[in-house]
Motif scaffolding. Structure first.
Motif, PDB file in Angstrom:
ATOM      1  N   LYS A 126       7.862  -9.039  -4.497  1.00  0.00           N
ATOM      2  CA  LYS A 126       7.227  -7.926  -3.799  1.00  0.00           C
ATOM      3  C   LYS A 126       6.442  -8.457  -2.613  1.00  0.00           C
ATOM      4  CE  LYS A 126       7.008  -4.084  -4.676  1.00  0.00           C
ATOM      5  NZ  LYS A 126       7.855  -3.014  -4.117  1.00  0.00           N
ATOM      6  N   LYS A 127       6.581  -7.790  -1.473  1.00  0.00           N
ATOM      7  CA  LYS A 127       5.895  -8.224  -0.258  1.00  0.00           C
ATOM      8  C   LYS A 127       4.574  -7.504  -0.047  1.00  0.00           C
ATOM      9  CE  LYS A 127       9.982  -9.798   2.117  1.00  0.00           C
ATOM     10  NZ  LYS A 127      10.859  -9.685   3.263  1.00  0.00           N
ATOM     11  N   GLY A 128       4.504  -6.258  -0.427  1.00  0.00           N
ATOM     12  CA  GLY A 128       3.279  -5.482  -0.235  1.00  0.00           C
ATOM     13  C   GLY A 128       2.232  -5.822  -1.292  1.00  0.00           C
ATOM     14  N   SER A 129       0.986  -5.546  -0.983  1.00  0.00           N
ATOM     15  CA  SER A 129      -0.075  -5.789  -1.964  1.00  0.00           C
ATOM     16  C   SER A 129      -0.589  -4.461  -2.501  1.00  0.00           C
ATOM     17  CB  SER A 129      -1.222  -6.586  -1.342  1.00  0.00           C
ATOM     18  OG  SER A 129      -1.851  -5.807  -0.340  1.00  0.00           O
ATOM     19  N   ASP A 130      -1.173  -4.503  -3.659  1.00  0.00           N
ATOM     20  CA  ASP A 130      -1.709  -3.304  -4.298  1.00  0.00           C
ATOM     21  C   ASP A 130      -3.212  -3.203  -4.123  1.00  0.00           C
ATOM     22  OD1 ASP A 130       0.749  -2.455  -5.136  1.00  0.00           O
ATOM     23  OD2 ASP A 130       0.596  -3.356  -7.121  1.00  0.00           O
ATOM     24  N   ASP A 131      -3.739  -3.848  -3.111  1.00  0.00           N
ATOM     25  CA  ASP A 131      -5.183  -3.779  -2.872  1.00  0.00           C
ATOM     26  C   ASP A 131      -5.599  -2.336  -2.616  1.00  0.00           C
ATOM     27  OD1 ASP A 131      -5.248  -6.500  -3.122  1.00  0.00           O
ATOM     28  OD2 ASP A 131      -5.262  -6.889  -0.955  1.00  0.00           O
ATOM     29  N   GLY A 132      -6.662  -1.931  -3.260  1.00  0.00           N
ATOM     30  CA  GLY A 132      -7.196  -0.593  -3.072  1.00  0.00           C
ATOM     31  C   GLY A 132      -6.592   0.453  -3.993  1.00  0.00           C
ATOM     32  N   LYS A 133      -5.561   0.094  -4.738  1.00  0.00           N
ATOM     33  CA  LYS A 133      -4.959   1.056  -5.668  1.00  0.00           C
ATOM     34  C   LYS A 133      -5.566   0.863  -7.047  1.00  0.00           C
ATOM     35  CE  LYS A 133      -0.508   1.494  -3.382  1.00  0.00           C
ATOM     36  NZ  LYS A 133       0.942   1.398  -3.522  1.00  0.00           N
ATOM     37  N   GLN A 134      -5.861   1.983  -7.697  1.00  0.00           N
ATOM     38  CA  GLN A 134      -6.401   1.936  -9.049  1.00  0.00           C
ATOM     39  C   GLN A 134      -5.400   2.632  -9.970  1.00  0.00           C
ATOM     40  OE1 GLN A 134     -10.141   3.917  -9.542  1.00  0.00           O
ATOM     41  NE2 GLN A 134     -10.332   3.335 -11.674  1.00  0.00           N
ATOM     42  N   TYR A 135      -4.838   1.866 -10.897  1.00  0.00           N
ATOM     43  CA  TYR A 135      -3.837   2.395 -11.820  1.00  0.00           C
ATOM     44  C   TYR A 135      -4.495   2.768 -13.133  1.00  0.00           C
ATOM     45  CZ  TYR A 135      -0.246   0.470  -8.734  1.00  0.00           C
ATOM     46  OH  TYR A 135       0.557   0.188  -7.658  1.00  0.00           O
ATOM     47  N   LEU A 136      -4.186   3.947 -13.645  1.00  0.00           N
ATOM     48  CA  LEU A 136      -4.592   4.324 -14.993  1.00  0.00           C
ATOM     49  C   LEU A 136      -3.569   3.811 -15.990  1.00  0.00           C
ATOM     50  CD1 LEU A 136      -5.823   7.952 -14.347  1.00  0.00           C
ATOM     51  CD2 LEU A 136      -7.170   5.841 -14.452  1.00  0.00           C
TER      52      LEU A 136
END
Length: 161
Positions: free
Chosen positions: A78-88
């Motif tokens: 995966k190239k994109g980052s998940d910064d700032g996302k909050q997963y339940l």
């Protein structure tokens, strides 16, 4: 990791099967390392195969399909980052993967496509003409061969010999 099987007696009585035993050892690896992403291997015809991998969440530019000698290697990162996302709840795996498939002799990748989260890799066995079985003419000692005689006729003084 070594498999639960001991191949040493077979090494003493066989020649040239090293690759087979190595493949058996590799297949006995820890399941958690080899069960993701899930995949199917289908035989479509006498010499045609398809490997289908479920790689939801990956785009075509995040996947690499490489055939090197007798191996097909599929990797995903995966190239994109998940910064700032909050997963339940996070059920869609986005971890990097590397899946290796051992190919038989003369099996080549003919194409790959990504559609609806499924990577499809088309394979075909292409045996060179020189290695295909060929029929051999059997000649008998007393009978004349049915094969053509391509020797030029010898002509003396204007007459065919």
């Amino acid at each position: 990791m070594r498999s639960a099987f001991d191949f040493s007696p077979l090494y003493r009585s066989t020649v040239g099967f090293d690759r087979l035993f190595d493949m058996l050892d590799q297949s006995a690896q820890v399941e958690s390392m080899t069960n993701w992403p899930p995949y199917n291997i289908e035989k479509l015809g006498e010499d045609q195969y398809v490997v289908t991998m479920a790689i939801a969440g990956f785009s075509a530019d995040e996947i690499e399909v490489v055939q090197k000698e007798s191996q097909l290697v599929v990797t995903g990162q995966k190239k994109g980052s998940d910064d700032g996302k909050q997963y339940l709840h996070r059920g869609i795996a986005t971890r990097a993967f590397k899946q290796t498939f051992n190919l038989a002799d003369h099996v080549k990748v003919t194409g790959a496509s990504l559609e609806n989260g499924l990577l499809t890799v088309d394979l075909k066995r292409e045996v060179p003409e020189a290695l295909k079985p060929r029929r051999i003419e059997i000649k008998s000692a007393g009978a004349k061969s049915l094969a053509q005689d391509n020797q030029p006729a010898q002509i003396e003084h204007g007459k065919a010999a």
